[in-house]
Scaffold this motif. Structure first.
Motif, mmCIF file in Angstrom:
data_model
loop_
_atom_site.group_PDB
_atom_site.id
_atom_site.type_symbol
_atom_site.label_atom_id
_atom_site.label_comp_id
_atom_site.label_asym_id
_atom_site.label_seq_id
_atom_site.Cartn_x
_atom_site.Cartn_y
_atom_site.Cartn_z
ATOM 1 N N ALA A 13 0.835 -1.203 0.000
ATOM 2 C CA ALA A 13 0.000 0.000 0.000
ATOM 3 C C ALA A 13 0.868 1.250 0.000
ATOM 4 N N MET A 14 1.964 1.198 0.738
ATOM 5 C CA MET A 14 2.887 2.326 0.821
ATOM 6 C C MET A 14 3.441 2.675 -0.559
ATOM 7 N N LEU A 15 3.881 1.649 -1.291
ATOM 8 C CA LEU A 15 4.419 1.866 -2.627
ATOM 9 C C LEU A 15 3.345 2.380 -3.577
ATOM 10 N N ALA A 16 2.156 1.785 -3.514
ATOM 11 C CA ALA A 16 1.085 2.176 -4.434
ATOM 12 C C ALA A 16 0.696 3.638 -4.241
ATOM 13 N N ALA A 17 0.566 4.065 -2.995
ATOM 14 C CA ALA A 17 0.191 5.460 -2.744
ATOM 15 C C ALA A 17 1.306 6.409 -3.174
ATOM 16 N N PHE A 18 2.540 6.010 -2.959
ATOM 17 C CA PHE A 18 3.692 6.798 -3.414
ATOM 18 C C PHE A 18 3.636 6.999 -4.919
ATOM 19 N N LEU A 19 3.424 5.900 -5.650
ATOM 20 C CA LEU A 19 3.412 5.983 -7.101
ATOM 21 C C LEU A 19 2.180 6.706 -7.620
ATOM 22 N N ALA A 35 8.531 14.160 -2.289
ATOM 23 C CA ALA A 35 8.371 14.285 -0.843
ATOM 24 C C ALA A 35 6.909 14.121 -0.441
ATOM 25 N N GLU A 36 6.016 14.784 -1.148
ATOM 26 C CA GLU A 36 4.593 14.643 -0.836
ATOM 27 C C GLU A 36 4.124 13.225 -1.121
ATOM 28 N N ALA A 37 4.668 12.613 -2.161
ATOM 29 C CA ALA A 37 4.320 11.226 -2.473
ATOM 30 C C ALA A 37 4.722 10.295 -1.339
ATOM 31 N N ALA A 38 5.892 10.544 -0.718
ATOM 32 C CA ALA A 38 6.322 9.724 0.417
ATOM 33 C C ALA A 38 5.349 9.852 1.584
ATOM 34 N N ARG A 39 4.857 11.059 1.831
ATOM 35 C CA ARG A 39 3.880 11.243 2.910
ATOM 36 C C ARG A 39 2.606 10.456 2.612
ATOM 37 N N HIS A 40 2.173 10.465 1.366
ATOM 38 C CA HIS A 40 1.001 9.667 0.990
ATOM 39 C C HIS A 40 1.261 8.187 1.245
ATOM 40 N N GLY A 41 2.483 7.746 0.954
ATOM 41 C CA GLY A 41 2.812 6.350 1.197
ATOM 42 C C GLY A 41 2.710 5.980 2.664
ATOM 43 N N HIS A 42 3.204 6.846 3.539
ATOM 44 C CA HIS A 42 3.120 6.570 4.975
ATOM 45 C C HIS A 42 1.658 6.526 5.439
#
Length: 393
Positions: A324-330, A340-347
């Protein structure tokens, strides 16, 4: 397709003003009309233009995910874990596999998603494809193998939902040979992004990277586990390389060929080694310590390094949180957000998944991620617990 710098300039101007004449383009570029015609010819042969009239091909959108799909079997021990004997517990099964989980998460986040995977011609394979398609993923490119059974991933969790041990029986993924990928080059050519997981063989991964480079499509590589991360290392040295990798600390060590200490400086140093090979993003997941994101510097400059805390979460089941972390990042990257914002979405996606008993959260959505990032006023955040580490899917 691979374009020269001048060809890319010509293409960018045509995209900006498709009705431009050769004279207009020549004047704006400071070159002759004859040179413009030469570059247009090159662009047409490479498929960037569709012939006369400067017709542009349809924009490449969506994500193609390539890798493993299997039946997840989760056994949860109800009391203290006692080795070398039977432990009372409960068991369940559901569709799983890193690539398949990432694809379903992407679809639930609104991304146009296609899955290239391999399953057996058996009831488990039928179930995987039916359930994945029902979640919104195009499973048309999947391979139905007559030689192997559908893969299984058996995870044993303790009473707190933490992973104790897992067994992955994924021989069917070896059916995703370079020849199979070449036969699906049309699917890959239409992607805006490609995700590859470490279940691919080294040969298949190298072929995938070559096909993606030919279409200038960025690839994100998810190592899956330390042994599987080692499969990418020969490809990193030979090239072409992925746009991004998303390892945990142990997997990062496998990618650079040495152990890496869990310290910001050591991780950033290892990421810099990968940037030197051509990778743009290195996102290292560090469990309860959050993550470190390193972006390659511009024009040879120093990489930009940022760290992110893990969001507090009440652990119910860690399985699938990394996917899920990877999918939200991508999904965030594909939607135009910065890394950076993509990483926050992943978390945020990982925290939501940890708090659920589902491997893929049925209610995962962009709205759910935004809400998790910003708790409503007056609502206390959940008490922090240890987020997942290692191979969780």
């Amino acid at each position: 397709m691979s374009l020269t710098a001048r060809e890319q300039q010509v293409l960018d101007l045509i995209r900006e003003a498709p009705l431009s004449s050769p004279e207009d383009l020549a004047r704006r570029l400071g070159i002759s009309r004859a040179a413009v015609n030469v570059y247009v010819g090159h662009l047409t042969r490479k498929g960037a233009l569709l012939g006369r009239g400067y017709l542009l091909p349809p924009a490449r959108t969506g994500v193609v995910v390539v890798g493993g799909a299997n039946l997840d079997i989760k056994a949860r021990i109800m009391g203290e874990v006692i080795g070398a004997t039977s432990n009372p517990g409960r068991a369940s099964q559901a569709p799983g596999g890193v690539a398949r989980n990432v694809a379903e998460n992407l679809a639930r986040l609104g991304a146009d998603t296609r899955l290239i995977t391999a399953v057996g011609q058996d009831p488990a394979g039928d179930l995987l494809l039916e359930r994945t398609a029902a979640a919104g993923v195009d499973v048309g490119p999947a391979l139905l193998s007559p030689h192997c059974a559908t893969g299984t991933y058996t995870a044993v969790l303790d009473a707190a939902g933490e992973l104790v041990i897992a067994v992955a029986a994924m021989d069917v993924t070896d059916e995703l040979t370079p020849e199979v990928l070449r036969a699906r080059r049309g699917v890959l050519a239409g992607a805006g992004w490609i995700v590859a997981d470490g279940n691919l063989s080294a040969e298949a991964l190298a072929q995938l990277l070559t096909l993606a480079a030919g279409n200038s499509t960025p690839v994100v590589f998810e190592p899956v586990s330390v042994p599987k991360a080692a499969r990418l290392r020969p490809a990193l040295l030979a090239g072409p390389v992925p746009y991004a990798v998303t390892p945990n600390l142990g997997e990062l060590g496998a990618l650079v060929g040495r152990d890496v200490a869990d310290e910001d400086g050591a991780i950033a140093g290892a990421a810099a080694e990968l940037h030197a090979l051509g990778l743009t993003l290195v996102w290292v997941r560090r469990g309860r310590r959050g993550s470190l994101l390193s972006e390659a510097g511009v024009d040879g400059g120093a990489p930009g390094v940022q760290t992110f805390p893990a969001l507090p979460a009440r652990v119910v089941d860690v399985t699938g949180a990394g996917d899920a972390m990877l999918a939200a990042f991508l999904a965030a990257l594909a939607g135009g957000l910065g890394a950076a914002e993509a990483a926050r979405h992943g978390h945020a996606a990982a925290a939501l998944t940890i708090e659920s008993s589902h491997t893929v959260l049925p209610t995962l959505s962009p709205a759910a991620i935004r809400a998790r990032l910003v708790p409503p006023p007056g609502v206390p955040a959940p008490a922090p617990q240890t987020p997942p580490q290692g191979d969780l899917s």
